[in-house]
Structure formats: C-alpha cells, structure tokens
Design an enzyme around this catalytic site. Structure first.
Site, PDB file in Angstrom:
ATOM      1  N   CYS A  82       0.810  -1.213   0.000  1.00 19.01           N
ATOM      2  CA  CYS A  82       0.000   0.000   0.000  1.00 19.01           C
ATOM      3  C   CYS A  82       0.848   1.271   0.000  1.00 19.01           C
ATOM      4  CB  CYS A  82      -0.834  -0.024   1.280  1.00 19.01           C
ATOM      5  SG  CYS A  82      -2.550   0.168   0.958  1.00 19.01           S
ATOM      6  N   CYS A 163      -3.629   1.468  -3.257  1.00 17.38           N
ATOM      7  CA  CYS A 163      -4.311   1.912  -2.048  1.00 17.38           C
ATOM      8  C   CYS A 163      -3.519   3.038  -1.404  1.00 17.38           C
ATOM      9  CB  CYS A 163      -4.528   0.758  -1.075  1.00 17.38           C
ATOM     10  SG  CYS A 163      -3.091  -0.273  -0.838  1.00 17.38           S
TER      11      CYS A 163
END
Ligand code: APR
Length: 248
Positions: A82, A163
């Site tokens: 992420c 993300c």
C-alpha cells in the site's frame, strides 16, 4: 517473393520478437526471485515462462485478448504494498530513478513488468515458435497485438490494486502533460479505486521553462476522470528534473 512477403513471417510492420525471448524471461525471473526480491523465491519461474509462452504461441498475433494472459497474471499478480505505487507517462527513465531513490515501485518493479520490460514477442498460427522476423505494429497492423494487450491488462491490474497515496510522474515539458490516450490515461487513472489519493508531479527538463501546469486543460481533464471515481487528487508543478529528484 511477393506472396511470401505478404503472407509469410515478414508481413507485419513492427520489429520481430526479441531474440532468445524464452531464455531472457527465464534468466530475469531467476534474478528477480533470487536477488531482487528474494521474498518471492517461492514463485516457480519455469511455470511462469511456460504460462507466458502459452498465452501467445500458435495464435493469431492480432487477436490478443486480456483473457489470454489470465493464467500468467494469476501466477504473479502485479500488486505492491500500500502507498508505494508510482505511475508514469512519457517519463519512464525519470520515474524509475525516482522510485529507486525512494524505495517505491513502478510496474517494471513487479515480477511480470520486470520480465517483459523492453521485450517484443508474437507467435504465428500453426507454429510453435516465436516470429523473429516481424510482429504487428500498433498503428499499422492492429492494436490488439500481444505486447500492447499485455501492458494494458497488467497496468489495469496494477492500478486496481492501488491503495492509500500513489503518485504519477508526468512530463511538464509537453504541451499536454496528461494524455488521455496513453496507458496511464486510458487504463490506469480510470481504474483507481475510490478513496485512493493520486499525487501528480509535473516535471520539466532542467534549464527549460515548463510547457504545462496543474491549472492547464490536460490536468483538468485528469482531475475530472478522478472526480468521477471519488479519487482524491493533488498536483505539484513547476519542478525541474533535478528539483524533483532532490526535494520531492
Ligand atoms: N516496456 C516496453 N513497453 C512498454 C512498457 C515497458 N516496460 N511499459 C509500457 N510500454 C508501452 C506501452 O504500450 C505504452 O503505451 O510503451 C508505451 C509507453 O508510453 P507512454 O505514453 O510513455 O506512457 P503510458 O502509455 O502512459 O504507459 C506507461 O502504463 O505500463 C503502465 O505503469 C505503467 O504508469 C505506466 C504507464
């Protein structure tokens, strides 16, 4: 001779497959899994090479589909931790330098992106070999060739997995830093998930004034694509290459 030229292995307008394609894939896979990211050692390079070959060998080189690459991509999905993703468009070398310095990841830092970077490949119906003489050109022959479809489907999966905050390095020395027809514009930006935040960096050649900025029409276009998906957007402009690499 006429007939051979237009119906044979030489009929496409693009350069042929990279010599030793299979050997390069195998060697890059071994290097990546053993040295570059030893955590991924468990991946089976022989299976990956075979899945890559089965995606296009013996097939019409103008009839590639995303599904042709399903088994290959399932063996090594292009996902990264992420907040570490870097996208690029017309800034390949700069984006890779930036990612390396910051320990971030471009698509070419994932296994499949690393394997295929800079290579060319296509097959031929009725043959179990690669066509080393010519492959379809995106413009002159067909857009649904195996190399273009590979980068599109891999980029789509890469973007879908983003993300937190991700970045894109755009070329501020072009009149339109954002190109809605590029892979970033067509495939990656429209596939970011809601709540992701995209930071765009407009970087121009050192020693020249920039040609596009965050308030220009091309970036407004990008902003509107992202607004439609609830993706947050921040934009930084007027950075020279040197400033970007040192300070960003
Ligand atoms: N090696 C060879 N060709 C590539 C590679 C690569 N590593 N990556 C992309 N390509 C092809 C694609 O067909 C692409 O259209 O080269 C072209 C690069 O064109 P640009 O206009 O500079 O950039 P863009 O089309 O936006 O593609 C780069 O897509 O692959 C993803 O994550 C990557 O964000 C990046 C973007």
């Amino acid at each position: 001779i006429y007939k051979w030229h237009y119906s044979g292995l030489n009929r496409w307008h693009g350069a042929g497959s990279t010599a030793d394609f299979q050997k390069i894939i195998q060697e890059r896979c071994d290097t990546y899994t053993q040295t570059i990211r030893p955590g991924s050692r468990s991946r089976n390079c022989q299976a990956i090479r075979q899945a890559f070959m089965s995606a296009f060998i013996s097939k019409d080189p103008c009839k590639a589909t995303k599904e042709d690459y399903n088994s290959l991509i399932n063996l090594a999905p292009p996902t990264v931790p992420c907040g570490q993703q870097v996208f690029w468009s017309k800034t390949k070398e700069l984006a890779h330098e930036y990612a390396k310095r910051r320990r971030l990841m471009t698509l070419e830092d994932t296994l499949l992106g690393y394997l295929a970077d800079g290579l060319r490949w296509c097959g031929e119906p009725g043959s179990s070999d690669l066509n080393i003489w010519s492959c379809p050109d995106w413009r002159k022959d067909c857009r649904t060739n195996y190399v273009s479809v590979f980068w599109e489907v891999l980029s789509e999966r890469f973007a879908e997995s983003a993300c937190n905050t991700v970045r894109v390095v755009l070329n501020g020395s072009l009149e339109n830093a954002f190109d809605s027809m590029s892979i970033f514009g067509r495939v990656e930006a429209p596939n970011l998930r809601p709540q992701v935040e995209l930071e765009a960096w407009l970087v121009h050649d050192t020693g020249k004034p920039p040609s596009d900025s965050c308030s220009g029409s091309s970036i407004r276009k990008l902003k509107s694509i992202l607004d439609g998906r609830n993706v947050k957007f921040r934009c930084m402009d007027n950075l020279s290459r040197d400033q970007f690499l040192q300070r960003s």
